[in-house]
Write a protein that holds these residues in place. Structure first.
Motif, PDB file in Angstrom:
ATOM      1  N   ARG A 180       0.833  -1.202   0.000  1.00 56.68           N
ATOM      2  CA  ARG A 180       0.000   0.000   0.000  1.00 56.68           C
ATOM      3  C   ARG A 180       0.870   1.256   0.000  1.00 56.68           C
ATOM      4  O   ARG A 180       0.564   2.226  -0.689  1.00 56.68           O
ATOM      5  N   ALA A 181       1.949   1.228   0.760  1.00 55.44           N
ATOM      6  CA  ALA A 181       2.819   2.409   0.821  1.00 55.44           C
ATOM      7  C   ALA A 181       3.425   2.706  -0.546  1.00 55.44           C
ATOM      8  O   ALA A 181       3.502   3.856  -0.969  1.00 55.44           O
ATOM      9  N   ARG A 184       0.771   4.141  -2.878  1.00 58.79           N
ATOM     10  CA  ARG A 184       0.493   5.540  -2.532  1.00 58.79           C
ATOM     11  C   ARG A 184       1.630   6.445  -2.985  1.00 58.79           C
ATOM     12  O   ARG A 184       1.398   7.588  -3.375  1.00 58.79           O
ATOM     13  N   ASP A 242      -6.587  -3.924  -2.071  1.00 63.15           N
ATOM     14  CA  ASP A 242      -6.739  -2.620  -1.409  1.00 63.15           C
ATOM     15  C   ASP A 242      -7.564  -1.610  -2.219  1.00 63.15           C
ATOM     16  O   ASP A 242      -7.514  -0.417  -1.945  1.00 63.15           O
ATOM     17  N   ASP A 245      -7.858   2.231  -2.891  1.00 62.77           N
ATOM     18  CA  ASP A 245      -6.771   2.997  -2.275  1.00 62.77           C
ATOM     19  C   ASP A 245      -5.705   3.377  -3.311  1.00 62.77           C
ATOM     20  O   ASP A 245      -5.197   2.531  -4.019  1.00 62.77           O
TER      21      ASP A 245
ATOM     22  N   GLN B  18       2.574   4.700   6.653  1.00 67.20           N
ATOM     23  CA  GLN B  18       2.529   4.662   5.191  1.00 67.20           C
ATOM     24  C   GLN B  18       1.800   3.424   4.701  1.00 67.20           C
ATOM     25  O   GLN B  18       1.208   3.424   3.633  1.00 67.20           O
ATOM     26  N   GLU B  19       1.866   2.337   5.481  1.00 68.32           N
ATOM     27  CA  GLU B  19       1.274   1.072   5.058  1.00 68.32           C
ATOM     28  C   GLU B  19      -0.135   0.859   5.590  1.00 68.32           C
ATOM     29  O   GLU B  19      -0.851   0.001   5.105  1.00 68.32           O
ATOM     30  N   TYR B  20      -0.529   1.636   6.605  1.00 69.08           N
ATOM     31  CA  TYR B  20      -1.807   1.356   7.268  1.00 69.08           C
ATOM     32  C   TYR B  20      -2.965   1.460   6.277  1.00 69.08           C
ATOM     33  O   TYR B  20      -3.074   2.423   5.536  1.00 69.08           O
ATOM     34  N   PRO B  21      -3.852   0.444   6.250  1.00 70.00           N
ATOM     35  CA  PRO B  21      -4.948   0.457   5.275  1.00 70.00           C
ATOM     36  C   PRO B  21      -5.993   1.532   5.599  1.00 70.00           C
ATOM     37  O   PRO B  21      -6.172   1.892   6.748  1.00 70.00           O
ATOM     38  N   ASP B  22      -6.658   1.992   4.550  1.00 69.78           N
ATOM     39  CA  ASP B  22      -7.750   2.947   4.714  1.00 69.78           C
ATOM     40  C   ASP B  22      -9.027   2.165   5.002  1.00 69.78           C
ATOM     41  O   ASP B  22      -9.591   1.520   4.120  1.00 69.78           O
ATOM     42  N   LYS B  25     -14.295   3.295   5.244  1.00 64.70           N
ATOM     43  CA  LYS B  25     -15.628   2.936   4.760  1.00 64.70           C
ATOM     44  C   LYS B  25     -15.995   1.504   5.144  1.00 64.70           C
ATOM     45  O   LYS B  25     -16.916   0.915   4.595  1.00 64.70           O
ATOM     46  N   TYR B  39      -1.501  -2.329  14.431  1.00 62.07           N
ATOM     47  CA  TYR B  39      -0.861  -2.641  13.154  1.00 62.07           C
ATOM     48  C   TYR B  39       0.647  -2.512  13.287  1.00 62.07           C
ATOM     49  O   TYR B  39       1.410  -3.385  12.858  1.00 62.07           O
ATOM     50  N   ASP B  54      -0.623  -8.589   7.064  1.00 66.62           N
ATOM     51  CA  ASP B  54      -1.323  -8.174   5.844  1.00 66.62           C
ATOM     52  C   ASP B  54      -2.024  -9.363   5.187  1.00 66.62           C
ATOM     53  O   ASP B  54      -3.096  -9.211   4.623  1.00 66.62           O
ATOM     54  N   ILE B  57      -5.352  -9.897   7.048  1.00 68.61           N
ATOM     55  CA  ILE B  57      -6.405  -8.882   6.916  1.00 68.61           C
ATOM     56  C   ILE B  57      -6.776  -8.499   5.487  1.00 68.61           C
ATOM     57  O   ILE B  57      -7.718  -7.723   5.285  1.00 68.61           O
ATOM     58  N   GLN B  58      -6.047  -9.024   4.492  1.00 68.76           N
ATOM     59  CA  GLN B  58      -6.286  -8.581   3.102  1.00 68.76           C
ATOM     60  C   GLN B  58      -7.753  -8.715   2.703  1.00 68.76           C
ATOM     61  O   GLN B  58      -8.327  -7.815   2.089  1.00 68.76           O
ATOM     62  N   ILE B  61      -9.768  -5.867   3.998  1.00 69.94           N
ATOM     63  CA  ILE B  61      -9.489  -4.582   3.349  1.00 69.94           C
ATOM     64  C   ILE B  61     -10.211  -4.524   2.008  1.00 69.94           C
ATOM     65  O   ILE B  61     -10.802  -3.514   1.635  1.00 69.94           O
ATOM     66  N   ASP B  62     -10.155  -5.652   1.275  1.00 72.55           N
ATOM     67  CA  ASP B  62     -10.721  -5.688  -0.074  1.00 72.55           C
ATOM     68  C   ASP B  62     -12.240  -5.775  -0.075  1.00 72.55           C
ATOM     69  O   ASP B  62     -12.867  -5.532  -1.104  1.00 72.55           O
TER      70      ASP B  62
END
Lengths: 415, 381
Positions: A180-181, A184, A242, A245, B18-22, B25, B39, B54, B57-58, B61-62
């Motif tokens: 993800r990093a 981004r 992801d 994102d 930087q890696e933390y998922p959004d 929602k 995390y 990861d 939890i993937q 996230i998806d």
């Protein structure tokens, strides 16, 4: 900006200083396969023979070339980022393919994949790209749009013209493998660079995560919006992770230059307009691409490129130029002629429906574009499309007049 | 992805932020529990086979989830996942399993004699009875993470063990990739055949990889005992028959399961089990018993009653359509089963379901006669 990224990548970023427009010879040399150090060996509990995939029902390029011996040789290797053979081939294992359509069946997770897994990727590339041998040949890059001749089509037949390609940001993993990093960071680098575009290229970025409903509807109406991939060819390769994102769409105010961020590649760059002025479309394409490249280089980044493979993208089918130049063209009479497919083959063109790949033609209107991507320059491929589409329009006109048409001779193959 | 984990090491060069998922929602158990601090604390860990946070939890996230249905949003790649990532999984388990604490112990009871009644569910209402669970073979990675070699090894072991079953459990294995068209059609007609998963919940966690390699179905000649190999878990074990004799179904279930466990042990393999989590399976929602015991039952009047959902909740039951999870009821026929998996034994869950169905049928009969059911509404179990 002193981000942790600049520290990580400093060993690769010095290449940015040396690179020239169109790619860096130095970078190409430094990424020569002998210089790529592998990552930690993959830990295995079973011998390669117990892990070898069952490809007996499969029809894709990966399945055609992955012998048990090659699998055994490569299955313990990983790229410096940790991308493995099993990951690269997963999409081809999961998608056996179609008897009529031969898919590639594998992807790259990073630039180094093409080196570490060359024993498999080279023959796949050779098959897919009509005999181009990456171990011996060089790919020409040429983005000088002024060289294209007769690039204005008869607009009674050609409804729209479009050129697309992809570009990857060196030093960051590709969509199948990126974290993800990293994803981004790709977004940040690209959006930052695009904000420097001026004049007819001035535009705006729409992030998929923050789009308003109104913006979304407008982008759909313009046929700009891309969706979360549903094709198992893409999802099995891990490209949809992801979602949404760090995905987004940038376009200029005139809606003639468009960039997709983090869909199937880091970037997909599209120049398009209604009508038949392919020359202008290609001119904007080249100008825009070069400008974006200059802007990212100012910030210490560069595109993935080398002289064997040209521009490096996720799917081996898009190596070289990554270029698909095409038109929507009305050929109602020619569409019914049984010789059409042979004519297209010999012109090195392919037809698709007007919804893009894997769609049907509607009302005799086809999407006609170049077949080749690698081993020919951008200028050569666009010229091929220009000459080919002009030939098809000639055929259509002849059929309108009741005259017969000829199948053109086939072109030379790579030796 | 299996085994190589240079990738996780490389990821650690980026900050946790930087890696933390959004997850802004998202509505699933993982998204409710995961915090940036958690995390950061867990991202450098991995199980002995290389399964990382990861990876866990993937899928969550998806798949942001649904406002009405709370999915779990995380999976295990091996037995050790539940230990290494307990900081995340314990609260998820507690949320999902009605307050089950990290210190709680789970009781296993597969003695069918302990079930009272259950052989007499009214066949005018109960069309079929079924009990299913899952089992994982200790020492092998689970479907999200296993390599082809491991998956094939699980299949081989399962085929050998099942081939030793005899009597009314004598049966045959059908590998998905070797099936003839005729066999496939028969299995579809019997409602036995499972398809390649299409649910993004499963695909996003990697369970569909290499399909249909090493997947298959075993069933006994009587078609009352069925084992799925390498679908969402190593093994899914199903006992079923038409009509309302749940006791017989549960008898066969317990006998068959116990026999299979013995056969695996004879070959040097145990099932994944511990006294806190019971039987260990891929999805945290199936821990404990992994048991779903249910019936297809006609409740056209009861299902339209305003208190239907409430009654089910009090009885600790859940309803589904007759196509299984996420399908609609057709013709007033529902799939009603136990809602719990962990913290109750197998016998306790089947007992609750049997007693609950009896009560629902009683209510249905009253409503048919135009009578009130208010005095039948049960207390919360």
């Amino acid at each position: 900006m002193a981000s942790s990224f600049s520290r990580i990548l400093s060993s690769r970023r010095h290449l940015g200083v040396l690179s020239l427009v169109g790619g860096s010879v130095t970078a190409g040399f430094l990424l020569h396969r002998d210089h790529v150090t592998a990552g930690t060996p993959v830990r295995r509990m079973y011998p390669a023979s117990a892990e070898y995939p069952d490809l007996r029902q499969h029809n894709n390029c990966m399945a055609s070339h992955l012998t048990p011996a090659i699998y055994a040789k490569l299955c313990d290797k990983a790229t410096p980022n940790g991308y493995t053979l099993d990951q690269a081939i997963q999409t081809g294992v999961d998608n056996p393919g179609h008897p009529f359509i031969k898919t590639v069946g594998m992807v790259a997770g990073d630039e180094e994949s093409y080196e570490v897994f060359a024993d498999l990727l080279d023959p796949v590339i050779k098959e897919r790209h009509n005999g181009y041998d990456p171990s011996t040949m060089k790919h020409p890059t040429d983005l000088d749009a002024s060289k294209v001749q007769s690039g204005q089509f008869d607009e009674r037949y050609v409804l729209s013209s479009r050129v697309r390609t992809g570009r990857s940001i060196r030093g960051l993993s590709l969509p199948p493998a990126c974290t993800r990093a990293e994803r981004r960071e790709v977004e940040r680098v690209v959006v930052d660079a695009l904000s420097g575009l001026k004049d007819d290229l001035t535009g705006r970025y729409f992030s998929l995560t923050q789009m308003t409903d109104k913006e979304q509807q407008c982008l759909i109406d313009d046929h700009f919006l891309f969706d979360k991939p549903v094709s198992p060819l893409l999802t099995c390769a891990g490209m949809a992770r992801d979602w949404p994102d760090a995905r987004g769409i940038w376009h200029n105010n005139e809606k003639t230059f468009l960039i997709w961020v983090n869909e199937e590649d880091h970037t997909r760059v599209i120049s398009m307009e209604k009508g038949g002025n392919m020359k202008r479309v290609f001119e904007r394409f080249c100008r825009g691409l070069k400008e974006v490249e200059r802007l990212i280089q100012e910030r210490g980044w560069e595109f993935m490129w080398n002289e064997r493979l040209g521009y490096v993208l996720t799917c081996p089918s898009n190596l070289g130029t990554g270029l698909r130049a095409g038109v929507h063209v009305k050929l109602p009479l020619l569409s019914k002629d049984p010789r059409l497919n042979k004519i297209l083959d010999n012109l090195r063109l392919q037809k698709r429906g007007t919804g893009g790949v894997d769609t049907a033609a509607v009302g005799g209107v086809f999407d006609i574009s170049n077949l080749d991507r690698l081993g020919h320059s951008e200028v050569q491929l666009v010229q091929t499309v220009v000459d080919g589409v002009n030939y098809l329009i000639e055929c259509e006109k002849r059929l309108e007049r009741g005259q017969d048409i000829k199948v053109p001779p086939p072109p030379k193959q790579f030796k | 992805m299996p085994f190589g984990n240079t990738h996780n090491e490389m990821k650690l060069k980026f900050t946790s932020e930087q890696e933390y998922p959004d997850l802004s929602k998202h509505n699933n158990h993982m998204a409710k529990v995961l915090t940036p601090a958690m995390y950061e604390g867990l991202r450098s860990k991995q199980t002995p086979s290389g399964f990382t946070l990861d990876d866990v939890i993937q899928t969550g996230i998806d798949n942001p989830g649904h406002p009405f249905i709370m999915t779990v949003g995380c999976v295990a790649g091996d037995e050790e996942t539940y230990e290494v990532f307990k900081e995340l999984l314990d609260p998820v388990i507690e949320d999902r399993h009605g307050g089950y604490k990290p210190s709680d112990k789970h009781k296993t009871d597969l003695n069918p004699d302990n079930l009272k009644g259950g052989d007499d569910l009214d066949p005018n209402y109960v069309l079929s009875s079924r009990v299913r669970t899952g089992r994982s073979v200790r020492g092998f990675c689970l479907p999200p993470h296993c390599s082809r070699g491991e998956r094939r090894a699980v299949e081989k072991l399962s085929i050998e063990a099942l081939a030793s079953l005899s009597g009314d459990l004598n049966g045959k294995y059908y590998a998905l990739k070797n099936m003839t068209d005729a066999e496939q059609q028969q299995l579809i007609d019997d409602h036995f055949l499972f398809d390649k998963p299409v649910s993004p919940l499963l695909l996003a966690s990697g369970m569909g990889r290499d399909w249909p390699d090493a997947r298959g179905i075993w069933h006994n000649d009587n078609k009352t005992f069925l084992v799925w190999v390498n679908e969402e878990d190593h093994l899914r074990v199903i006992s079923m028959q038409k009509g309302g004799n749940m006791k017989e179904v549960f008898n066969r279930f317990c006998t068959g399961l116990t026999k299979i466990e013995t056969l695996f042990k004879e070959r040097g393999h145990a099932f994944m089990w511990n006294e806190h989590l019971g039987y260990v399976l891929t999805c945290p929602s199936n821990l404990g018993t992994g048991l779903r015991a249910g019936v297809h039952v006609k409740l056209p009047n009861m299902s339209k009653h305003a208190k239907f959902e409430d009654v089910l909740k009090r009885l600790r039951l859940q309803k589904r359509g007759t196509g299984g999870v996420d399908t609609a009821a057709v013709g007033g026929v529902f799939d009603i089963s136990n809602a719990d998996r962990l913290g109750f034994s197998e016998v306790e869950l089947v007992q609750m379901m049997v007693d609950g169905i009896k009560l629902l049928i009683e209510m249905e009969k009253k409503l048919e006669k135009g009578q009130s059911i208010d005095d039948l509404i049960p207390a919360q179990k």
